[in-house]
Design a protein around this motif. Structure first.
Motif, PDB file in Angstrom:
ATOM      1  N   UNK A  59     -28.476 -34.640  42.739  1.00 42.70           N
ATOM      2  CA  UNK A  59     -29.417 -35.658  43.501  1.00 42.70           C
ATOM      3  C   UNK A  59     -28.548 -36.654  44.361  1.00 42.70           C
ATOM      4  N   UNK A  60     -27.331 -36.183  44.654  1.00 42.14           N
ATOM      5  CA  UNK A  60     -26.495 -37.177  45.638  1.00 42.14           C
ATOM      6  C   UNK A  60     -26.901 -36.599  46.976  1.00 42.14           C
ATOM      7  N   UNK A  61     -27.151 -37.569  47.778  1.00 38.63           N
ATOM      8  CA  UNK A  61     -27.540 -37.248  49.165  1.00 38.63           C
ATOM      9  C   UNK A  61     -26.432 -38.293  50.096  1.00 38.63           C
ATOM     10  N   UNK A  62     -25.501 -38.650  49.532  1.00 41.79           N
ATOM     11  CA  UNK A  62     -24.423 -39.732  50.068  1.00 41.79           C
ATOM     12  C   UNK A  62     -23.791 -38.798  51.206  1.00 41.79           C
ATOM     13  N   UNK A  63     -22.884 -39.456  51.934  1.00 38.26           N
ATOM     14  CA  UNK A  63     -22.047 -38.778  53.113  1.00 38.26           C
ATOM     15  C   UNK A  63     -20.746 -38.329  52.279  1.00 38.26           C
ATOM     16  N   UNK A  64     -20.256 -39.178  51.556  1.00 36.79           N
ATOM     17  CA  UNK A  64     -19.197 -38.976  50.697  1.00 36.79           C
ATOM     18  C   UNK A  64     -19.266 -37.729  49.792  1.00 36.79           C
ATOM     19  N   UNK A  65     -20.305 -37.633  49.258  1.00 34.95           N
ATOM     20  CA  UNK A  65     -20.738 -36.497  48.331  1.00 34.95           C
ATOM     21  C   UNK A  65     -20.862 -35.050  49.018  1.00 34.95           C
ATOM     22  N   UNK A  66     -21.589 -35.002  50.252  1.00 31.28           N
ATOM     23  CA  UNK A  66     -21.526 -34.040  51.090  1.00 31.28           C
ATOM     24  C   UNK A  66     -20.063 -33.619  51.654  1.00 31.28           C
ATOM     25  N   UNK A  67     -19.258 -34.536  51.782  1.00 33.10           N
ATOM     26  CA  UNK A  67     -18.048 -34.235  52.270  1.00 33.10           C
ATOM     27  C   UNK A  67     -16.997 -33.818  51.184  1.00 33.10           C
ATOM     28  N   UNK A  68     -17.121 -34.386  49.978  1.00 31.16           N
ATOM     29  CA  UNK A  68     -16.534 -33.885  49.108  1.00 31.16           C
ATOM     30  C   UNK A  68     -16.987 -32.492  48.662  1.00 31.16           C
ATOM     31  N   UNK A  69     -18.268 -32.017  48.634  1.00 31.32           N
ATOM     32  CA  UNK A  69     -18.480 -30.501  48.543  1.00 31.32           C
ATOM     33  C   UNK A  69     -17.856 -29.613  49.623  1.00 31.32           C
ATOM     34  N   UNK A  70     -17.912 -30.035  50.739  1.00 34.51           N
ATOM     35  CA  UNK A  70     -17.513 -29.337  51.995  1.00 34.51           C
ATOM     36  C   UNK A  70     -15.944 -29.136  51.595  1.00 34.51           C
ATOM     37  N   UNK A  71     -15.223 -30.241  51.244  1.00 34.52           N
ATOM     38  CA  UNK A  71     -13.730 -30.119  50.779  1.00 34.52           C
ATOM     39  C   UNK A  71     -13.543 -29.057  49.916  1.00 34.52           C
ATOM     40  N   UNK A  72     -14.391 -29.235  48.789  1.00 34.59           N
ATOM     41  CA  UNK A  72     -14.371 -28.074  47.654  1.00 34.59           C
ATOM     42  C   UNK A  72     -14.556 -26.596  48.165  1.00 34.59           C
ATOM     43  N   UNK A  73     -15.438 -26.479  49.056  1.00 36.35           N
ATOM     44  CA  UNK A  73     -15.750 -25.016  49.576  1.00 36.35           C
ATOM     45  C   UNK A  73     -14.658 -24.519  50.466  1.00 36.35           C
ATOM     46  N   UNK A  74     -14.113 -25.589  51.303  1.00 34.15           N
ATOM     47  CA  UNK A  74     -12.893 -25.110  52.178  1.00 34.15           C
ATOM     48  C   UNK A  74     -11.835 -24.879  51.287  1.00 34.15           C
TER      49      UNK A  74
END
Length: 156
Positions: A59-74
């Motif tokens: 349910x997270x639609x925050x900028x920080x949440x998106x950046x955190x998931x992108x960091x995890x994937x990278x």
């Protein structure tokens, strides 16, 4: 914008699970370079990315949440690359092995089928390398990155 809608650790776990499951699925689906993707492959990739988006962020639609998931994937991508450079066995497991597609003019159809490569795709790859007859091929190898390397028969 900066307030997480899910706990940070849950985003890390979700991103990790999706990355690893997709890695295994794509690894099992055969070798194909991005340049060799058909419109169907591209469509599938786009649909999959949309389908797993909610699985990663919930349910997270925050900028920080998106950046955190992108960091995890990278991070996973970097870690698996680093590990495969450290261990030949792990490299073979993660990236696969090169496979011979043609030897002395004989095409191995079973290997083509297993890697979902049509004879037309193989012949196009040969032509791109200046080979216009399968009989002229000493061997052609499907590399781990999906590219096809060709060695011509010597004329002597």
């Amino acid at each position: 914008m900066w307030q997480l809608g899910e706990p940070w650790w849950q985003l890390v776990v979700r991103g990790s699970v999706v990355y690893l499951v997709l890695f295994v699925l794509f690894r099992l689906s055969g070798k194909r370079q991005a340049g060799q993707m058909t419109p169907f492959d591209l469509l599938l990739l786009l649909i999959i990315s949309n389908a797993v988006q909610n699985a990663m962020i919930g349910q997270d639609s925050s900028l920080l949440g998106g950046l955190l998931v992108a960091l995890v994937l990278l991070g996973w991508s970097h870690l698996l690359g680093w590990l495969s450079n450290r261990s030949r066995r792990l490299e073979r497991l993660l990236e696969g092995r090169p496979e011979v597609l043609i030897h002395n003019g004989k095409i191995f159809d079973d290997i083509l089928q297993r890697n979902q490569i049509s004879q037309e795709d193989l012949l196009a790859a040969l032509r791109r390398q200046g080979v216009f007859s399968v009989a002229d091929v000493a061997f052609a190898v499907l590399e781990t990155n999906g590219g096809i390397s060709v060695k011509k028969r010597s004329d002597g």
